[in-house]
Design a protein around this motif. Sequence first.
Motif, short mmCIF file in Angstrom:
data_model
loop_
_atom_site.label_atom_id
_atom_site.label_comp_id
_atom_site.label_asym_id
_atom_site.label_seq_id
_atom_site.Cartn_x
_atom_site.Cartn_y
_atom_site.Cartn_z
N ALA A 262 0.82 -1.21 0.00
CA ALA A 262 0.00 0.00 0.00
C ALA A 262 0.86 1.26 0.00
N ILE A 263 2.00 1.20 0.67
CA ILE A 263 2.92 2.35 0.68
C ILE A 263 3.66 2.45 -0.65
N GLN A 264 4.15 1.30 -1.15
CA GLN A 264 4.91 1.31 -2.41
C GLN A 264 4.08 1.80 -3.58
N VAL A 265 2.78 1.54 -3.57
CA VAL A 265 1.97 1.94 -4.71
C VAL A 265 1.86 3.46 -4.79
N VAL A 266 1.97 4.14 -3.64
CA VAL A 266 1.98 5.61 -3.68
C VAL A 266 3.28 6.10 -4.33
N ALA A 267 4.39 5.39 -4.06
CA ALA A 267 5.65 5.72 -4.74
C ALA A 267 5.49 5.57 -6.24
N ALA A 268 4.82 4.50 -6.66
CA ALA A 268 4.61 4.29 -8.10
C ALA A 268 3.81 5.44 -8.70
N ARG A 269 2.78 5.89 -7.97
CA ARG A 269 1.98 7.02 -8.45
C ARG A 269 2.83 8.28 -8.56
N ALA A 270 3.66 8.54 -7.55
CA ALA A 270 4.47 9.75 -7.54
C ALA A 270 5.51 9.74 -8.66
N HIS A 271 6.17 8.61 -8.86
CA HIS A 271 7.16 8.52 -9.94
C HIS A 271 6.47 8.69 -11.31
N ALA A 272 5.27 8.14 -11.44
CA ALA A 272 4.54 8.30 -12.70
C ALA A 272 4.19 9.76 -12.93
N ARG A 273 3.78 10.45 -11.87
CA ARG A 273 3.45 11.87 -11.99
C ARG A 273 4.67 12.68 -12.45
N LEU A 274 5.85 12.24 -12.06
CA LEU A 274 7.08 12.91 -12.46
C LEU A 274 7.58 12.45 -13.83
N GLY A 275 6.87 11.49 -14.44
CA GLY A 275 7.25 11.00 -15.76
C GLY A 275 8.36 9.97 -15.75
N ASP A 276 8.66 9.39 -14.58
CA ASP A 276 9.74 8.40 -14.47
C ASP A 276 9.14 6.99 -14.59
N GLU A 277 9.05 6.52 -15.84
CA GLU A 277 8.40 5.23 -16.09
C GLU A 277 9.16 4.08 -15.45
N ARG A 278 10.49 4.12 -15.49
CA ARG A 278 11.27 3.02 -14.94
C ARG A 278 11.06 2.90 -13.42
N ALA A 279 11.12 4.02 -12.71
CA ALA A 279 10.95 3.97 -11.26
C ALA A 279 9.52 3.57 -10.89
N SER A 280 8.55 4.03 -11.66
CA SER A 280 7.17 3.65 -11.39
C SER A 280 6.96 2.16 -11.61
N ALA A 281 7.53 1.63 -12.70
CA ALA A 281 7.41 0.19 -12.99
C ALA A 281 8.08 -0.64 -11.91
N ALA A 282 9.24 -0.19 -11.42
CA ALA A 282 9.95 -0.93 -10.36
C ALA A 282 9.11 -0.97 -9.08
N ALA A 283 8.47 0.17 -8.75
CA ALA A 283 7.63 0.21 -7.55
C ALA A 283 6.41 -0.70 -7.72
N LEU A 284 5.79 -0.69 -8.89
CA LEU A 284 4.63 -1.56 -9.13
C LEU A 284 5.02 -3.04 -9.08
N HIS A 285 6.21 -3.36 -9.59
CA HIS A 285 6.69 -4.74 -9.51
C HIS A 285 6.82 -5.17 -8.05
N GLN A 286 7.37 -4.29 -7.22
CA GLN A 286 7.52 -4.62 -5.80
C GLN A 286 6.16 -4.78 -5.13
N VAL A 287 5.20 -3.99 -5.54
CA VAL A 287 3.83 -4.13 -5.01
C VAL A 287 3.29 -5.51 -5.33
N ASP A 288 3.44 -5.94 -6.58
CA ASP A 288 2.96 -7.28 -6.96
C ASP A 288 3.66 -8.38 -6.17
N VAL A 289 4.97 -8.24 -5.97
CA VAL A 289 5.73 -9.23 -5.19
C VAL A 289 5.20 -9.28 -3.76
N CYS A 318 -1.33 5.46 -12.61
CA CYS A 318 0.08 5.48 -13.02
C CYS A 318 0.21 5.52 -14.54
N PHE A 319 -0.46 4.60 -15.21
CA PHE A 319 -0.32 4.51 -16.65
C PHE A 319 -0.90 5.74 -17.35
#
Length: 429
Positions: A262-289, A318-319
Motif C-alpha cells: 500500500a505504501i509502495q503503490v503511492v511511490a509508483a503514483r508519484a514517480h509516474a506523476r514525475l514521468g519516471d516510467e522506470r521507477a514507477s514500474a519498479a515500484a509496481l513490480h515490488q507491489v505485486d511481489v 500510473c499509466f
Amino acid sequence: MGQAPKELTPTASPLHFFGAQLRELRETAGLSQAELGRVTLNSADLVRKIETAERAASRQFVDRCDEVLCGGGMLRRLWPLLERERELRSTIADQRDHGTLGPSARAEDRLVLDWLLAHNAGDVGPEPPQLDLATHAAERLMRFREVDHLQGAGRTYPEVADVVRRDLQKLSQTAPSVAIGYLELAGYEAVDLGADTQARGHYLRALEITTRTGNRLYGGYLIGVSLAHLALHGGDARHAIRLVNAGLRGVADCATPAVRAAIQVVAARAHARLGDERASAAALHQVDVDLDRSRPAEEPEWIGYFGPADLADEKAHCFFDLGLHDRAQDEAATAIGLLHPSRMRRLAIDSSLHATSLARSGDLDRACAVAHEAIDYTAGTTSFRSAHRVTMMLAELHPHATIPSVREVNDYARTVLADAPVSLADLPG
C-alpha cells in the motif's frame, strides 16, 4: 486588427477550463470582454485575465457571469474547484517566495521525525478495556466508513468531525486505535471535500497518537499512504516520495506485505506523476511481489481494503500519468468491473479516468459512453473529488464540443449535475 485571443488548454487546470467556458459563453452571447466587464462591474482587463487563467475569479464574478451569460449553473458549478486551485497556487507561491516550508509543512516534518526517532518500535500492545463511550464510538466509526465508501464524505463528515471535536481526548486514552481511526477517516473525508489543510491536521493528530502509543505500523501507513497521497493530491510528487521513504524506513522491521504494498503503490503514483516510467514500474513490480507474499490472516484488519480493485485503480492512474493509455484503460476497466455497484465514489473517479484516457487517445465514441456512466455515478455522491474528476473529464472533451456525441454529454452533465460539488464550506459546523 484585434489581437487573436490566447489559446487555452482546458485540461491544464480548473482555471483554464473555467476560462474556456467563460469565453465560449461570452462569444455565444455576442459580448466583447469590455461589454462583459461593464455588465458585471469589472474591467475588460480583469475579464481577459480570468479568461486566460492569469487570475482566479471571485465568487461574485462567477455568479454574475453565470447569470448574465445564461450559463444555467455551468459556471457556478466550477467555483469550488476554482477556490481549491487558488489555495493550492497560493501555497506554492508562498513556498517559492520564502524559499522555505510553510508552517503546516514544518509541523508535518517535525511529527514525522518524532515518529522515526521514537524508541517504541514494533506494533502496539493491548489496549485498555474499552468503556461504553469507546465501544459505541467504534460501532459508529464502522457505519461512518460504510456510508463514506458508498456515497462520499458529504454525508458523514460533520458527524465524524463532531466526534473528533467532542470525544477525541477520552478516546485517545481509553481506545487509541478508535481515536486514530476517526482521525484517519476525518482526514480522508476532508480530502474528499477538497479541504487539504484540514486533512493534514487530522492526519498529524493521528500520527501523534500512534507515536505516543507505539502503534508503529499504523504510523508508517499514515505517513507513507495518507500523508503521501495528500502531497500527491496537492501536486507535490517529490514530497510524496520523501514521505513514502520515511514510512518504509520506519516500519522496515514490522511491516506486513500488504502494508508495504500500500505504501509502495503511492511511490509508483508519484514517480509516474514525475514521468519516471522506470521507477514507477519498479515500484509496481515490488507491489505485486509483496501482495503475492501477503496472507490475509497475518495482516492487520485495517489494511483489508487494499485488494485487486484498489490496485487496478492505482495502476490505471500510473499509466494515465505516463501516457500509456491502452494500459490505463485496461486497468480502469478492471477496477470498475471489480468494484461493488454501491461504491459510487470510486466508480465515479475510475469511470472519469477511463473516459478521459479514451478521449486523450482519440476514441471519442467510447469516451462519451463511459462519460455518461461517470456522470451518473458522480450524481449519486456527495464528493468534491468525484466532481473534480468528472469536470476535468469534460475539459478533455471540450475541444470536440461541436461533435454531436460530445455536445450531448455536455448537455447531460449540465442537467444531471446541476448543483455545485459539495465542499467543506457547504457543510454545517
